[in-house]
Each structure stands twice: as structure tokens, then as C-alpha cells.
Design an enzyme around this catalytic site. Structure first.
Site, PDB file in Angstrom:
ATOM      1  N   HIS A 122     -80.888  46.818  20.110  1.00 48.28           N
ATOM      2  CA  HIS A 122     -80.891  46.877  19.495  1.00 48.28           C
ATOM      3  C   HIS A 122     -81.902  45.669  18.542  1.00 48.28           C
ATOM      4  O   HIS A 122     -82.542  46.346  17.693  1.00 48.28           O
ATOM      5  CB  HIS A 122     -79.963  45.657  18.774  1.00 48.28           C
ATOM      6  CG  HIS A 122     -79.566  45.036  18.142  1.00 48.28           C
ATOM      7  ND1 HIS A 122     -78.886  45.670  16.465  1.00 48.28           N
ATOM      8  CD2 HIS A 122     -79.444  44.014  17.224  1.00 48.28           C
ATOM      9  CE1 HIS A 122     -79.013  45.326  15.525  1.00 48.28           C
ATOM     10  NE2 HIS A 122     -79.665  44.033  16.184  1.00 48.28           N
ATOM     11  N   HIS A 127     -84.969  46.148  14.782  1.00 47.44           N
ATOM     12  CA  HIS A 127     -85.609  45.193  13.246  1.00 47.44           C
ATOM     13  C   HIS A 127     -87.136  45.113  12.788  1.00 47.44           C
ATOM     14  O   HIS A 127     -87.557  44.841  12.715  1.00 47.44           O
ATOM     15  CB  HIS A 127     -85.382  44.026  14.398  1.00 47.44           C
ATOM     16  CG  HIS A 127     -83.822  42.860  14.015  1.00 47.44           C
ATOM     17  ND1 HIS A 127     -83.551  42.876  12.547  1.00 47.44           N
ATOM     18  CD2 HIS A 127     -83.169  43.294  14.730  1.00 47.44           C
ATOM     19  CE1 HIS A 127     -82.187  42.485  12.538  1.00 47.44           C
ATOM     20  NE2 HIS A 127     -81.842  42.927  14.137  1.00 47.44           N
ATOM     21  N   GLU A 168     -79.341  43.196   8.220  1.00 42.73           N
ATOM     22  CA  GLU A 168     -78.276  43.779   9.598  1.00 42.73           C
ATOM     23  C   GLU A 168     -77.868  45.453   9.145  1.00 42.73           C
ATOM     24  O   GLU A 168     -77.937  46.286   9.700  1.00 42.73           O
ATOM     25  CB  GLU A 168     -77.203  43.162  10.200  1.00 42.73           C
ATOM     26  CG  GLU A 168     -77.743  42.193  10.816  1.00 42.73           C
ATOM     27  CD  GLU A 168     -78.366  42.426  12.821  1.00 42.73           C
ATOM     28  OE1 GLU A 168     -78.609  43.733  12.752  1.00 42.73           O
ATOM     29  OE2 GLU A 168     -79.181  41.604  13.446  1.00 42.73           O
ATOM     30  N   SER A 187     -79.757  50.792  14.905  1.00 39.83           N
ATOM     31  CA  SER A 187     -79.223  51.008  16.941  1.00 39.83           C
ATOM     32  C   SER A 187     -77.927  51.407  16.437  1.00 39.83           C
ATOM     33  O   SER A 187     -78.403  51.629  17.785  1.00 39.83           O
ATOM     34  CB  SER A 187     -80.611  50.221  16.725  1.00 39.83           C
ATOM     35  OG  SER A 187     -79.213  49.062  16.800  1.00 39.83           O
TER      36      SER A 187
HETATM   37 FE    FE Z   1     -79.991  41.983  14.754  1.00 38.35          FE
END
Ligand code: FE
Ligand code: PHE
Length: 257
Positions: A122, A127, A168, A187
Site C-alpha cells: 500500500h 503513495h 488516500e 492499492s
Molecule cells: Fe496510506
């Protein structure tokens, strides 16, 4: 919290110890990478797609040192390895110094579709690529500084909602339609297609105060997303002093999530 916190100091930084990953872990990462790679061409924003292509990170869990070297050159950010989730103050301080904390451990095979806490897949896949975009990178730096300020103002709850609905779970309008730029979406095996294609969730135009008034749920697909026009818009609309905005948000009843 999962992860080994015994070797970390006050900034929570540890060694990644890349040589300690097993062949099975690299293979599991590859399988996660391959599944997501099929989804991203139609669902991820172009900046993310462009950045991941330059990273050469499909073959296994990346060595953060290699990625940091590239990142430093492009936007002045670097990655730091951490055992898992870290306290707000440490997290904001890293971002305010253009350091992105990346969890070192990988989920277990039975957690292929869902984990409750961020793992290296993730954190990295979701990110890191956008840190190569100059505007996004500047915004996240400002967010880190804003986080330390929000702590002083007792307003972290409101700022955390901004992070949730942008970094997010954010969507962005592109010429080809709405695309995901939020790491939790990029993700995710299921929510990445859902957030772009499913008719059920609301897709609302970015609205800072509304976001700050909207609680979120961490254990299901989102019922509403906020859509930005561009990273420039995000940078611009989060630039004003939040002090009066926090005061206003506190005085207005909350949206029901
Ligand atoms: Fe995150
Ligand atoms: N402008 C915000 C403040 O004054 C700081 C901030 C910038 C927060 C960017 C989030 C994102 O508090």
C-alpha cells in the site's frame, strides 16, 4: 499495531534491511503488483501512471535507497523506512521535511485482498509514485507543516479528513474521465474499479469545509468521494490559513457518514 517497534528511535525510522525479505515475499508483492497493473491503465490518474513506469519496481519489493536516490533528484523527497503506523507528530514531522514514511512489512498471502493496516505494498504502490509529481510533492510538504499546526490548534481530526478524502481516497477529473489518485484506491483490488465506475457512490466536487465536516469509515468502500480538477487546485485551495476554517467547521453540525 503490527510491526516491530523495538528498534526505532523517537522518529520511528528503522533500517529497511532489504536482504531480509524472502523469495515468497517478493513473489507475493509481484502478484499484488500484477493484479493492480491490470487495473491502473483505466482507473489511475496519468501522473501516477507516468511515474510508476520510471521506477522499475515490478519485480519485487523495492529497495527504498534506490527509489530515494531518484526521488531526491526529481522533487527533493526521500523515503524513510518505518515499522508501521506512527504517531501523528512523527508522521507530520517527516512530511514537513519531505520524508515519506514507508512501512517495511508485507501482508500475509491470506490478506491478499484486504489488510486493516498499511503494508509496504500500500505505502509504496499507492503513495510513492505521486511524490515524483512536483505539485503533489509540494502539497504533501505543506500538509505536513499544516499537521504540526493542526496539533497546536487541536484540529487534527479535521485535517485527517482532508488526508482521507484526498491523499488516500481522492479522485481527479481528467480529459479521459474521473481517475483515482488516492493511495487507498490505487492499492485496492476492488475499490479501484468501484470508485471510478460504480454508479452508487457520490462523486462530489472538492470542497474543503465539507470534507472537514465529513466523517469517514475505514472498513468498507467509500460512499462518497471528492473530485479535484487538478493537483494545482488542491495546492491552491489548501494554501489559506486554516485557523478560521477550523473554528467555522467546529461550529457547524457534521455530515453523517
Ligand atoms: Fe496510506
Ligand atoms: N493551509 C493550512 C493551514 O494553514 C496548511 C495546509 C496546507 C494543510 C496544505 C493541508 C494541506 O493550516
Amino acid at each position: 499495531m503490527r510491526g516491530d517497534y523495538t528498534r526505532s528511535g523517537p522518529d520511528f525510522v528503522i533500517e529497511q534491511d532489504w536482504t531480509a525479505y524472502t523469495a515468497e515475499e517478493h513473489a507475493l508483492y509481484r502478484r499484488l503488483f500484477e493484479r493492480q497493473s491490470k487495473l491502473v491503465p483505466r482507473h489511475a490518474c496519468p501522473e501516477w501512471i507516468e511515474a510508476i513506469a520510471g521506477l522499475d519496481c515490478a519485480g519485487g519489493i523495492p529497495d527504498f535507497r534506490d527509489i530515494s536516490a531518484k526521488l531526491r533528484k526529481q522533487t527533493g523527497w526521500e523515503l524513510v523506512a518505518v515499522p508501521g503506523l506512527i504517531p501523528d507528530e512523527a508522521f507530520f514531522t517527516h512530511l514537513a521535511q519531505r520524508r515519506f514514511p514507508v512501512t517495511v512489512w508485507l501482508r500475509r498471502p491470506e490478506e491478499f485482498d484486504y489488510i486493516a493496516e498499511p503494508d509496504v505494498f500500500h505505502d509504496f504502490f499507492g503513495h510513492v509514485p505521486l511524490l515524483f509529481d512536483g505539485i503533489y510533492a509540494d502539497h504533501l510538504h505543506e500538509y505536513g507543516k499544516g499537521g504540526l499546526k493542526a496539533m497546536r490548534l487541536n484540529a487534527v481530526t479535521f485535517l485527517a479528513r482532508l488526508y482521507w478524502y484526498t491523499i488516500e481516497f481522492g479522485l481527479v477529473r481528467t480529459k479521459a474521465g474521473v481517475r483515482a489518485y488516492g493511495a487507498g484506491l490505487l492499492s485496492s483490488g476492488g475499490e479501484l474499479a468501484y470508485c471510478v465506475e460504480d454508479p452508487r457512490p457520490q462523486r462530489l466536487a472538492f470542497n474543503l469545509e465539507r470534507i472537514m465536516r465529513t466523517a469517514y469509515q475505514i472498513d468498507r468502500y467509500q460512499e462518497r468521494y471528492f473530485v479535484i480538477d487538478s493537483f494545482e487546485q488542491l495546492l491552491r485551495e489548501t494554501a489559506p490559513d486554516f485557523t478560521p476554517i477550523y473554528a467555522r467547521v467546529r461550529s457547524i453540525p457534521m455530515e453523517v457518514a
